[in-house]
Design an enzyme around this catalytic site. Structure first.
Site, PDB file in Angstrom:
ATOM      1  N   SER A 109      48.354  48.117  37.390  1.00  0.00           N
ATOM      2  CA  SER A 109      48.191  49.196  37.324  1.00  0.00           C
ATOM      3  C   SER A 109      47.010  49.539  38.170  1.00  0.00           C
ATOM      4  CB  SER A 109      48.179  49.917  36.547  1.00  0.00           C
ATOM      5  OG  SER A 109      50.108  50.465  36.194  1.00  0.00           O
ATOM      6  N   GLY A 139      40.732  50.733  29.016  1.00  0.00           N
ATOM      7  CA  GLY A 139      39.873  50.292  30.363  1.00  0.00           C
ATOM      8  C   GLY A 139      40.515  50.377  31.587  1.00  0.00           C
ATOM      9  N   ARG A 154      36.833  64.338  47.802  1.00  0.00           N
ATOM     10  CA  ARG A 154      35.481  63.678  47.909  1.00  0.00           C
ATOM     11  C   ARG A 154      35.098  64.091  46.364  1.00  0.00           C
ATOM     12  NH1 ARG A 154      35.350  66.285  52.619  1.00  0.00           N
ATOM     13  NH2 ARG A 154      35.329  65.179  54.657  1.00  0.00           N
ATOM     14  N   LYS A 176      30.774  52.956  36.236  1.00  0.00           N
ATOM     15  CA  LYS A 176      31.955  51.610  36.820  1.00  0.00           C
ATOM     16  C   LYS A 176      32.552  52.538  36.625  1.00  0.00           C
ATOM     17  CE  LYS A 176      28.907  47.964  36.362  1.00  0.00           C
ATOM     18  NZ  LYS A 176      28.574  46.757  36.012  1.00  0.00           N
ATOM     19  N   TRP A 203      41.979  56.613  17.560  1.00  0.00           N
ATOM     20  CA  TRP A 203      42.675  55.963  17.833  1.00  0.00           C
ATOM     21  C   TRP A 203      43.048  54.141  17.434  1.00  0.00           C
ATOM     22  CZ3 TRP A 203      46.084  58.866  21.998  1.00  0.00           C
ATOM     23  CH2 TRP A 203      45.093  59.776  22.387  1.00  0.00           C
ATOM     24  N   LEU A 204      41.910  54.126  17.358  1.00  0.00           N
ATOM     25  CA  LEU A 204      41.954  52.649  16.899  1.00  0.00           C
ATOM     26  C   LEU A 204      43.288  52.127  15.737  1.00  0.00           C
ATOM     27  CD1 LEU A 204      37.910  52.075  17.073  1.00  0.00           C
ATOM     28  CD2 LEU A 204      39.551  51.206  19.134  1.00  0.00           C
ATOM     29  N   ASN A 214      39.615  42.052  20.535  1.00  0.00           N
ATOM     30  CA  ASN A 214      38.670  41.774  22.263  1.00  0.00           C
ATOM     31  C   ASN A 214      38.053  42.489  22.658  1.00  0.00           C
ATOM     32  OD1 ASN A 214      38.823  41.219  24.800  1.00  0.00           O
ATOM     33  ND2 ASN A 214      40.373  43.213  25.025  1.00  0.00           N
ATOM     34  N   GLU A 218      32.845  42.921  22.825  1.00  0.00           N
ATOM     35  CA  GLU A 218      31.504  43.470  23.094  1.00  0.00           C
ATOM     36  C   GLU A 218      30.700  43.259  22.187  1.00  0.00           C
ATOM     37  OE1 GLU A 218      30.878  43.125  26.188  1.00  0.00           O
ATOM     38  OE2 GLU A 218      32.973  42.790  27.251  1.00  0.00           O
ATOM     39  N   LYS A 282      24.485  50.487  24.993  1.00  0.00           N
ATOM     40  CA  LYS A 282      24.221  50.478  26.205  1.00  0.00           C
ATOM     41  C   LYS A 282      24.090  51.135  27.150  1.00  0.00           C
ATOM     42  CE  LYS A 282      27.952  49.879  29.837  1.00  0.00           C
ATOM     43  NZ  LYS A 282      28.919  49.469  30.182  1.00  0.00           N
ATOM     44  N   GLU A 292      21.869  48.242  38.093  1.00  0.00           N
ATOM     45  CA  GLU A 292      22.109  46.992  37.405  1.00  0.00           C
ATOM     46  C   GLU A 292      20.720  46.187  38.054  1.00  0.00           C
ATOM     47  OE1 GLU A 292      26.087  44.736  37.488  1.00  0.00           O
ATOM     48  OE2 GLU A 292      25.498  43.541  36.749  1.00  0.00           O
ATOM     49  N   ARG A 296      20.035  45.698  32.593  1.00  0.00           N
ATOM     50  CA  ARG A 296      21.694  45.941  32.779  1.00  0.00           C
ATOM     51  C   ARG A 296      22.623  44.307  33.034  1.00  0.00           C
ATOM     52  NH1 ARG A 296      25.708  50.708  34.918  1.00  0.00           N
ATOM     53  NH2 ARG A 296      27.432  49.890  33.762  1.00  0.00           N
ATOM     54  N   ASN A 300      25.561  41.232  29.630  1.00  0.00           N
ATOM     55  CA  ASN A 300      26.547  39.960  30.558  1.00  0.00           C
ATOM     56  C   ASN A 300      26.067  38.857  29.470  1.00  0.00           C
ATOM     57  OD1 ASN A 300      27.918  41.303  33.042  1.00  0.00           O
ATOM     58  ND2 ASN A 300      25.450  41.407  33.682  1.00  0.00           N
ATOM     59  N   HIS A 303      28.331  36.477  29.545  1.00  0.00           N
ATOM     60  CA  HIS A 303      29.658  36.630  30.621  1.00  0.00           C
ATOM     61  C   HIS A 303      29.251  35.413  31.828  1.00  0.00           C
ATOM     62  CE1 HIS A 303      30.361  40.271  28.164  1.00  0.00           C
ATOM     63  NE2 HIS A 303      31.231  41.383  29.365  1.00  0.00           N
ATOM     64  N   HIS A 307      33.218  34.703  32.228  1.00  0.00           N
ATOM     65  CA  HIS A 307      33.872  34.917  33.257  1.00  0.00           C
ATOM     66  C   HIS A 307      34.791  33.525  34.221  1.00  0.00           C
ATOM     67  CE1 HIS A 307      32.393  39.367  33.725  1.00  0.00           C
ATOM     68  NE2 HIS A 307      33.352  39.236  33.298  1.00  0.00           N
ATOM     69  N   HIS A 319      39.906  38.746  27.826  1.00  0.00           N
ATOM     70  CA  HIS A 319      38.454  39.490  28.187  1.00  0.00           C
ATOM     71  C   HIS A 319      37.532  39.030  27.008  1.00  0.00           C
ATOM     72  CE1 HIS A 319      34.661  40.685  30.122  1.00  0.00           C
ATOM     73  NE2 HIS A 319      34.085  41.538  29.085  1.00  0.00           N
ATOM     74  N   LYS A 959      77.271  -5.138  40.512  1.00  0.00           N
ATOM     75  CA  LYS A 959      75.848  -5.631  40.174  1.00  0.00           C
ATOM     76  C   LYS A 959      75.433  -6.615  41.609  1.00  0.00           C
ATOM     77  CE  LYS A 959      75.390  -7.691  37.090  1.00  0.00           C
ATOM     78  NZ  LYS A 959      76.687  -7.661  35.669  1.00  0.00           N
ATOM     79  N   THR A 960      75.627  -7.559  41.768  1.00  0.00           N
ATOM     80  CA  THR A 960      75.774  -8.215  43.123  1.00  0.00           C
ATOM     81  C   THR A 960      76.143  -7.530  44.168  1.00  0.00           C
ATOM     82  OG1 THR A 960      76.248  -9.663  40.842  1.00  0.00           O
ATOM     83  CG2 THR A 960      75.554 -10.708  43.516  1.00  0.00           C
TER      84      THR A 960
END
Ligand SMILES: NC(=O)c1ccc[n+]([C@@H]2O[C@H](COP(=O)([O-])OP(=O)(O)OC[C@H]3O[C@@H](n4cnc5c(N)ncnc54)[C@H](O)[C@@H]3O)[C@@H](O)[C@H]2O)c1
Ligand SMILES: [Zn+2]
Length: 1726
Positions: A109, A139, A154, A176, A203-204, A214, A218, A282, A292, A296, A300, A303, A307, A319, A959-960
């Protein structure tokens, strides 16, 4: 290098205490990232609603979430209700609008389309600039919705509500946002800070555990780079933190538990702390380095490498899982670059494991992925090249300096070779020669494994707390600790940066692991032995309590534990072997009292660890234990003594009983009941076995080494190594009670010892062996015998059952250096050589055994050349994880990384190499070689190109006969083993005189001889009885498995019976049928391919047997009189089908010509290229429809043979069925003889739209095997079957190509989903062509498919997998569009087909028509140039072809006298398709062309112009001139002569006439293989002139008369006008044709190039020759047609060359049937 370290702190708001929100009442922690407030707590939706309405008032709130969350948590209704409630609570007058959108979950998505969908929806709902957008999800949602919000109008305000742990601690914080592009992740995006981030840990609870892990990756990462305290928290509280997320939760817990501080559990607080700690870091880093620049980068960590791994393994590995592995590898880089301590690496690894994360590429989660084989060092380095952090070529890695600290405040540049050394599977150790100044060394080796393991058990079982120092940090101790932890035997903590382990003993009370978790001990032998008894301390809780399972990896499951289990069982413990007897896994249930105790007998001849295991636990038994060791010599007494000594240090004194008869210590021990009491601190001695390696390096290199903490007072047997082995070998040894120093003699001066008992130090024998290998001098005090200097090591028999059979391992690996050894029952003898004699280039296999690797590292220091390669370097992790670093950094020996050439080049550890070799051995004999368990027959592999082919089969099977054809087709010598036998001994007499056994023996000798001396370049037919001898079967089987093809020639057994009963061959002495039944399975298992000598008609059958048949009888297969086409044209192919098929078959299996389509469009061609098609044959009985097949296959490049639709009754298959193998074979063989098109062999299962039962796995693969054995060019393989099945087909396909297919009938296949891309990837992995079929519900689905196709094209260059040609279509009528545009192997049908193979299938003609209509098939114009052309059949020929195939082209006549401007304009017009050229332009036309083929040049005439177009889209066209006349002559002759005739050294041809077409005829004969070409012309001089003009090697001989030809030609070609010839000498005709020209008794082919009249004198001569031929002349080679000679009328040649032109112009085979019918009837009508 390191700059001033920055203060490790968190975002300033971190330290403020939580507050209760006055309105919502929730307890909230608030952090700040830049200006964004971050609220953390539990059950925050009411709080979120109130906060938004108050602080971000808006007319519209837009919520986007994914369908997973919606279905699990009803996100949209909950939020709507809460917002409504909040609106009324706050008494807001205008209730704001609430809009929600639920999108599909998953990375797919996060695309342009996903973004556009949301934007379209927002616009449709008139969302304006003041709206507030809520991203509720992981994420994916956060990144996507954030990016939409960043650009919509905008920029809209947006709020992050992360629901995955990863999103909470990483993606939601920092601003980001991004979407993916097919070329890479996150390529399009922006920074857009959210207005709020609400982290609601509740939520977890619904999050899948894997997603939780996963995110934990981090969290661990952040702690590791920033905060040691946080790390320690993660390390020691894993179970509590897990329980807050994964439960179990008490049933009566309040629904909103945790919302307020009061209701928050301890675990919840801990979890929130951990999240907050991570977010705090963070947020701080982002705040001071938003865009970055340096700092920052620290986030990584893990990573850079992670990665790269992710790029290969995505989406199968998440990941976090990849960066978890990446962190360990980067920590190892730090260990090697800047000396990060092994303790730190070990802690990091253990901590990650606590959260179920993989820490090595050898993790089964990785190795089970087929793509793991692509994780090569080069690949990873390549991917790392494009890392954003890099500066130029240098790679940057975040280097830890300790837990919680980094070397620099940014990533550090790391040279490639360091990365390579860490990632590589193998290591190359350089010889000391390269470092003449090797220093003296002082080093402590890692803690002793034996002592560490014992200390852990003792401290765990004790009542109090113990600090263990210098504990070995290895896999062994790790699994031991996690096992003890699982059993709640103790709690572990770390101090001094992990250098000290604090063990809180639990006093021997042991519990069953939670959730029946298995105690997993990898390949740790000591842990497995010790833990087995520890587990018996668990008290049996009765019937219902599950046993505790103790298990290990594959290798562990092969190591013995039987004696210990026997002893424990006899003590009342119930232990079951869950897999193989005598090995792990074990299911253990103690008694109600736990470990019962009392008198125990134990066989201690295999491992002292069994004894130690019982000793260690014995104090906790219910009764005092008296342990008696039985069964003979006790092994490794020293280790038993060590255990007893250590038990004493922990307060329990074991009594060794005296033997009453001798008064000496017996093998019986009494262990008092009691409890251990730990000393406060226990210092673990260095490992003495490990110490042998640095000491040995000193010994071998003539340098000095000191080990400061092992001396003569050591408990460890290996501590004696220096004194008892190194000193007698010539070293200087100084040993105190606590230290050891060794100085070696000058290089090359080591001595042998003669005899050494290493029983007290068995582990050190490997070290001793490598030293003895380069000890060239005899023992100092030894005899002066002249025998080669050697040493016999005894007392090491137990080393055969260690990590590997170490005695064998040493022998095999030393042999690679040219060192000789001799095995003894109790040991090994080594013959030393001078080190300068060591063989170079050795690559040592380490058997997953640390000691082998380290021992050979020692030897490598003296190896010649570049030293030596240790193939699996990671095996040292067992006891000395940083061995390679220490070797280089501390011992001064250079080490580099290398992927050993022998193993698959994986930077994945030993287990992988083991897997590779296991599968190799499987293919050599196991399941792989035979594909199924149903039959033993083999499948072909890609044999060496020139390997000799053997034919086996019943007598009289052909065969032959067929073998002879095969040999001729391949141009190889043919050997008949029966003839060889006869020549050597005489066949008939031999049996009578010597009997059958002697016969079989001789037969075997001959087979051996043939295999030895004719293994290349031959084709050999063997006697039918050869398989009666087991030894011969074995030889054949081995041959067929990898050396060369063994062909089973199969013939219908009834035909064989019939023949043998009526022949004069010697009888078997038993019924033929019985012989067949016995031998058939043997033929099967000895062969890898099968050739069916199918004969639709009996005469052909008889021809195999060399039996004459009646030439006058009517050939059943001869064309019916009603057809207008005479026999010599199409029909010939059919009649000669068997030979054509035999030639194809042998060329296929030899790989000489695999008959496959060469120009299949590849995705990287971006839609250009020729489209290809296969015709799906759906007949239940193909044999009865053969005559139709030819016609129907117009336009097709291949035929699909649908096995599942075959039915012997001839009725369409109505319900699922397993077709009969014999029936399939015959149908296939019959089809083969009627077509030269490649076969696509398909067994379609029911769920994929066929009639084969879904679950019948064995039968399915049995049928696939049949297809492979029968030389099918393409095999359809459904990818839904288990992967190991697919793998074995892929590995055993020989020259076949696989079409890996997936059919989705549900209509639910989403072409643009990740799932479909994964299907494609899987199909690409197993197939040479990937076939994915969906079903269209609307025309939109076809567009979606085309976008998918385009995407595949886009990624093809950079894909992480090997992209294969894609066949993708949608079924159903609506899907027809996709069939029209699909470029690869579109399945087609034909009007005459009884049923379509799939709904929506259309014919070739329909496809072409449609392509023309949609502008994808431009109409081209063609013409015939020359004069006169009025009567030419060419326009009819080509226009018929165009019409039949549905091509929009047109062919006209263009009559001109000269090659003039009109012709030039024609050929240069953009729609020019091609032209035929006839008299008088054949030479002059060349001036218009860009090039002329060499053939046309040498013949000196062009009759065809072919426009060659550049790559798609390019307008440039170049015109090529060719000549197809010679091809027609060549082709027709080839079809009508047998391969035997063509390959005969006597093959000669006669060409009559010396005009223009004679040149083409001579060239054709030369190409065909005529050894001599006789040329006759009425005017001799013209013939001579022509001959002079031709190359000498064509061997053209001018003959003066046709009456006495010097040779008997097999081919006669007349190029003179028919009216100028006659059979009658009196006629006065220019050329008189005497019968002599057709007097070759083997017959042949006669071609009249003149086609008026139809029946020319030459044709008449052919007829007479056939009539006059006596029966005896009709030998078996030409009897098929019931005639000797075949006459070819001129029209046939004309049509043939026309068809060739046609296919060159259109890229399609001409529809010959229709063309011939049209032309012949027009011709007759002329
Ligand atoms: N912007 C950044 O700084 C940043 C940082 C790291 C990762 N990312 C991006 O984040 C994405 C990965 O995020 P992710 O791991 O959260 O993946 P995700 O959003 O795909 O979520 C993982 C899975 O869990 C499901 N899920 C989410 N919450 C759930 C819950 N509470 N209960 C049950 N199921 C739930 C989702 O439906 C999905 O199937 C990647 O696209 C990555 O590029 C971005
Ligand atoms: Zn990450």
């Amino acid at each position: 290098m390191a700059s001033q370290p920055i203060l490790r702190t968190k975002t300033p708001s971190y330290h403020s205490p939580p507050a209760n929100d006055p309105v919502s009442g929730a307890t909230i922690h608030t952090l700040k990232c830049l200006d964004t407030p971050i609220h953390l707590g539990y059950h925050l939706i009411p709080h979120i609603s109130l906060t938004l309405l108050q602080n971000l008032p808006s007319s519209t709130y837009v919520l986007v979430t994914d369908s997973n969350l919606e279905s699990r948590c009803s996100v949209t209704t909950t939020f709507k209700n809460q917002l409504d409630l909040a609106a009324s609570t706050l008494a807001i007058p205008n209730k704001p609008r609430f809009l929600s959108k639920v999108i599909p979950p998953g990375e797919g998505s996060k695309s342009r389309k996903g973004k556009a969908d949301i934007e379209d929806w927002l616009l449709a709902n008139r969302v304006t600039r003041d709206a507030v957008v809520l991203a509720v999800g992981g994420g994916v949602i956060g990144d996507l919705v954030g990016f939409v919000a960043a650009t919509f109008m905008r920029g809209l305000k947006f709020v992050q509500v992360p629901t995955t742990l990863l999103a909470m601690v990483d993606s939601a914080v920092g601003g980001k946002t991004a979407i993916d592009h097919p070329l890479g992740k996150n390529l399009i995006g922006s920074f857009h800070q959210p207005s709020y981030v609400f982290i609601d840990a509740a939520w977890l609870i619904t999050l899948p555990p894997r997603e939780w892990s996963n995110g934990m990756a981090e969290v661990v990462k952040t702690a590791a780079i920033w905060d040691e305290a946080d790390f320690a928290k993660l390390e020691s509280n894993a179970p509590a933190i897990r329980s807050a997320v994964l439960g179990p939760f008490p049933a009566d817990a309040p629904a909103d538990q945790g919302r307020t501080l009061e209701s928050r559990t301890e675990a919840q607080t801990l979890l929130l702390d951990v999240i907050r700690g991570s977010v705090g870091v963070k947020a701080h880093i982002v705040t001071i380095d938003e865009k970055e620049t340096g700092l920052r980068n620290l986030v990584n960590f893990g990573h850079t490498v992670g990665h790269a791994i992710e790029a290969v393994l995505t989406p199968h590995m998440l990941h976090g899982e990849c960066i978890s592995i990446g962190m360990i590898l980067e920590a190892e880089i730090a260990r090697s670059m800047n000396g990060l301590s092994q303790v730190a690496v070990g802690r990091l690894s253990r901590c990650l494991k606590e959260y179920d994360l993989p820490v090595s590429l050898a993790d089964p989660r990785v190795t089970k992925l087929a793509k793991s084989s692509q994780v090569t060092v080069d690949r990873l380095l390549d991917i790392m090249k494009v890392d954003k952090k890099n500066s130029g070529d240098e790679k940057k890695v975040v280097l830890l300096s300790a837990i919680g600290h980094t070397l620099e405040d940014k990533a550090t540049a790391v040279p490639d070779d360091v990365i390579r050394r860490v990632l590589s599977l193998g290591a190359r150790v350089r010889p000391v020669r390269d470092f003449p100044n090797k220093p003296s060394v002082t080093l402590s080796t890692p803690g002793s494994k034996s002592i560490s393991n014992r200390a852990l058990v003792l401290a765990a079982l004790a009542d109090n707390t113990c600090r263990l120092r210098n504990l070995l940090h290895s896999d062994d101790t790790q699994v031991m600790m996690s096992g003890l932890n699982d059993l709640k035997a103790a709690k572990f903590e770390w101090e001094d940066g992990g250098e000290t382990i604090v063990v809180h003993g639990n006093g021997g009370s042991i519990s069953r692991p939670e959730n029946d978790k298995e105690i997993y001990l990898q390949n740790a032998g000591t842990a497995a032995r010790f833990m087995t008894t520890v587990v018996t301390l668990v008290k049996d809780e009765g019937e219902d309590a599950a046993p505790v399972v103790v298990t290990g990896n594959k290798r562990m499951k092969e190591r013995p534990i039987g004696a210990l289990v026997d002893a424990l069982r006899s003590n009342g413990t119930s232990i079951e072997y869950k897999e193989s007897q005598g090995c792990l896994p074990l299911a253990v249930k103690g008694t109600a009292a736990g470990f019962k105790g009392g008198r125990i007998e134990l066989a201690a001849t295999i491992s002292s660890q069994y004894v130690s295991s019982i000793l260690l636990c014995a104090p906790y038994a219910a009764e005092e234990v008296v342990l008696e060791l039985v069964g003979g010599q006790v092994i490794s007494q020293l280790y038993i003594d060590m255990t007893i000594a250590m038990m004493a240090s922990f307060g329990i004194r074991v009594e060794r009983l005296l033997d009453p008869s001798t008064g000496r210590p017996s093998n019986t021990y009494r262990i008092p009941r009691g409890r251990y009491r730990s000393p406060d601190v226990y210092d673990i001695e260095s490992d003495a076995s490990s110490a042998t390696y640095p000491l040995a390096i000193a010994a071998i290199t003539g340098t000095e080494c000191t080990i400061p903490n092992i001396g003569s007072g050591s408990l460890q047997g290996d501590a004696r190594f220096a004194k008892e082995v190194l000193e007698p070998m010539g070293c200087q040894v100084i040993q105190t009670a606590t230290s050891t120093t060794v100085r070696g003699p000058p290089i090359g001066n080591l001595r042998q010892i003669g005899l050494v008992d290493m029983e007290p130090m068995t582990d050190a024998f490997l070290t001793a062996s490598v030293l003895l290998a380069v000890a060239p001098h005899p023992p100092a005090s030894g005899s002066t015998s002249t025998a080669r200097p050697s040493t016999r090591i005894t007392g090491i028999a137990n080393q055969r059952v260690k990590e590997c059979n170490r005695i064998r391992a040493m022998m095999d690996e030393l042999a690679k250096f040219g060192v000789e050894t001799k095995e003894h029952e109790d040991g090994l003898e080594i013959y030393g050589i001078n080190f300068s004699e060591l063989k170079s280039g050795a690559s040592v296999h380490c058997y997953d055994d640390h000691r082998v690797a380290m021992a050979f590292s020692v030897l490598a220091t003296l190896a010649p050349g570049e030293g030596c390669v240790l193939e699996e370097k990671r095996c040292v992790e067992k006891t000395w994880p940083n061995w390679w670093d220490d070797l280089e950094r501390k011992m001064g020996i250079q080490v580099s990384g290398i992927d050993p050439p022998v193993s698959a080049s994986l930077c994945i550890s030993p287990s992988h190499a083991a897997k590779a070799s296991a599968s190799a051995s499987a293919s050599a004999g196991g399941f792989g070689a035979t594909l199924t368990k149903l039959s033993q027959s083999l499948t072909p592999v890609k044999y060496p190109a020139n390997a000799t082919i053997f034919c086996i089969g019943m007598r009289a099977s052909g065969k032959t006969y067929l073998g002879g054809f095969g040999a001729a087709a391949l141009g190889r010598p043919f050997i008949d083993a029966d003839v060889v036998f006869n020549q050597q001994v005489g066949l008939n007499d031999f049996v009578a005189q010597h009997g059958w056994p002697a016969f079989r023996l001789k037969e075997m000798e001959i087979l051996k001889d043939l295999m030895a001396n004719y293994s290349e370049g031959h084709l050999i037919s063997l006697g039918g009885g050869v398989v009666e001898t087991p030894e011969c079967r074995k030889m054949l089987k081995e041959y067929a498995q990898n050396k060369g093809p063994v062909v089973y020639v199969v013939r219908d057994v009834e035909e064989i019976v019939h023949f043998l009963e009526t022949s004069d061959r010697p009888a078997y002495g038993e019924p033929v049928l019985d012989v067949f039944k016995r031998r058939d399975p043997w033929f099967q298992e000895c062969s890898s391919v099968e050739l069916v000598s199918y004969s639709g008609n009996k005469k052909v059958a008889e021809a195999f047997d060399g039996k004459a048949a009646d030439p006058t009888s009517k050939d059943q297969e001869a064309p019916k009189a009603k057809t207008a086409v005479p026999e010599a044209s199409m029909s010939i192919r059919k009649a000669f089908g068997l030979e054509a098929e035999v030639a194809r078959f042998f060329k296929f299996i030899a790989g000489e010509d695999t008959n496959q389509v060469g120009d299949i469009v590849h995705p990287r061609d971006n839609g250009g290229g020729r489209k290809t098609y296969f015709l799906s044959l759906t007949f239940p009985d193909i044999i009865s429809k053969l005559s139709l097949v030819e016609k129907m296959s117009s336009g097709a490049d291949a035929l699909e043979f649908r096995v599942d639709l075959l039915n012997p009754t001839g009725e369409p298959v109505s319900k699922v069925q397993i077709p009969d193998l014999a029936y399939v074979k015959v149908q296939l063989a019959a089809l083969r003889q009627r077509t030269t098109l490649p076969i696509v062999y398909t067994v379609r299962t029911e769920s994929q739209g066929g009639k084969f039962p879904d679950g019948a796995e064995e039968e399915y693969f049995e049928l696939i095997k049949l297809g492979l054995r029968h030389g099918c060019e393409y095999i359809d393989l459904e990818i839904g079957w288990p992967e190991e099945r697919l793998e074995s087909v892929r590995d055993h396909k020989g020259h076949a190509k696989i079409i890996a297919s997936w059919h989705d009938w549900s209509g639910g296949l989403d072409w643009e989903s990740d799932d479909t891309m994964q299907k494609y990837e899987k199909a690409s992995k197993y197939g040479d062509i990937a076939k994915i079929i969906g079903k269209a519900n609307s025309i939109e689905d076809n567009y979606s498919l085309e976008r998918f196709r385009k995407q595949v094209g886009l990624i093809s260059a950079n894909a992480t997998f090997d992209v294969k040609p894609l066949l993708a279509i949608n079924m159903g009528e609506v899907g027809q569009f996709s069939r029209i545009v699909n470029p690869v192997f579109s399945p087609i049908t034909h009007e005459a087909m009884p049923v379509k193979a799939a709904p929506g299938q259309i014919s070739f003609k329909q496809v072409q028509t449609a392509l023309a209509l949609i502008g994808q098939q431009p109409a081209l114009k063609f013409a015939l140039f020359g004069t006169p052309t009025a009567h030419s059949l060419s326009p009819l020929l080509h226009n018929t072809g165009f019409k039949v195939l549905g091509l929009p082209h047109h062919y006209d006549r263009l009559e001109t006298a000269e090659v003039d401007e009109s012709l030039r304009a024609f050929v240069r017009s953009p729609d020019f398709g091609g032209a035929s050229v006839t008299i008088p332009h054949k030479l002059a036309i060349m001036s218009l062309l860009d090039s002329v083929t060499p053939e046309a040049k040498i013949i000196g005439a062009v009759n065809t112009i072919i426009p060659r177009r550049g790559p798609a889209g390019q307008a440039t066209v170049s015109l090529e001139g060719d000549n197809t006349d010679w091809i027609a002559i060549d082709e027709v002759s080839r079809r009508n002569l047998s391969p035997v005739q063509i390959s005969s050294p006597d093959f000669s041809a006669l060409v009559i006439g010396a005009g223009g077409s004679a040149r083409a005829a001579i060239f054709a004969m030369y190409r065909l293989g005529a050894k001599t070409i006789m040329l006759y012309n009425r005017t001799l001089k013209n013939a001579e002139a022509l001959q002079k003009d031709l190359p000498i090697e064509w061997n053209v001989r001018v003959v003066e008369s046709l009456d006495d030809l010097p040779l008997l030609p097999s081919a006669v070609i007349s190029n003179v006008p028919a009216e100028g010839t006659s059979l009658d000498r009196a006629s006065g005709a220019g050329v008189v044709l005497p019968p002599a020209i057709l007097s070759n008794p083997a017959g042949g082919v006669a071609i009249d190039m003149s086609y008026k009249p139809h029946h020319t004198p030459l044709m008449e001569l052919v007829k007479q020759a056939n009539l006059n031929a006596s029966v005896s002349n009709l030998d078996r080679h030409n009897l098929r047609q019931g005639r000797l000679w075949t006459g070819i009328p001129g029209l046939t040649i004309l049509l043939e060359q026309g068809c060739h032109q046609f296919s060159r112009w259109t890229g399609r085979e001409a529809p010959r049937n229709e063309i011939e019918e049209a032309c012949w009837s027009s011709y007759r009508g002329l």
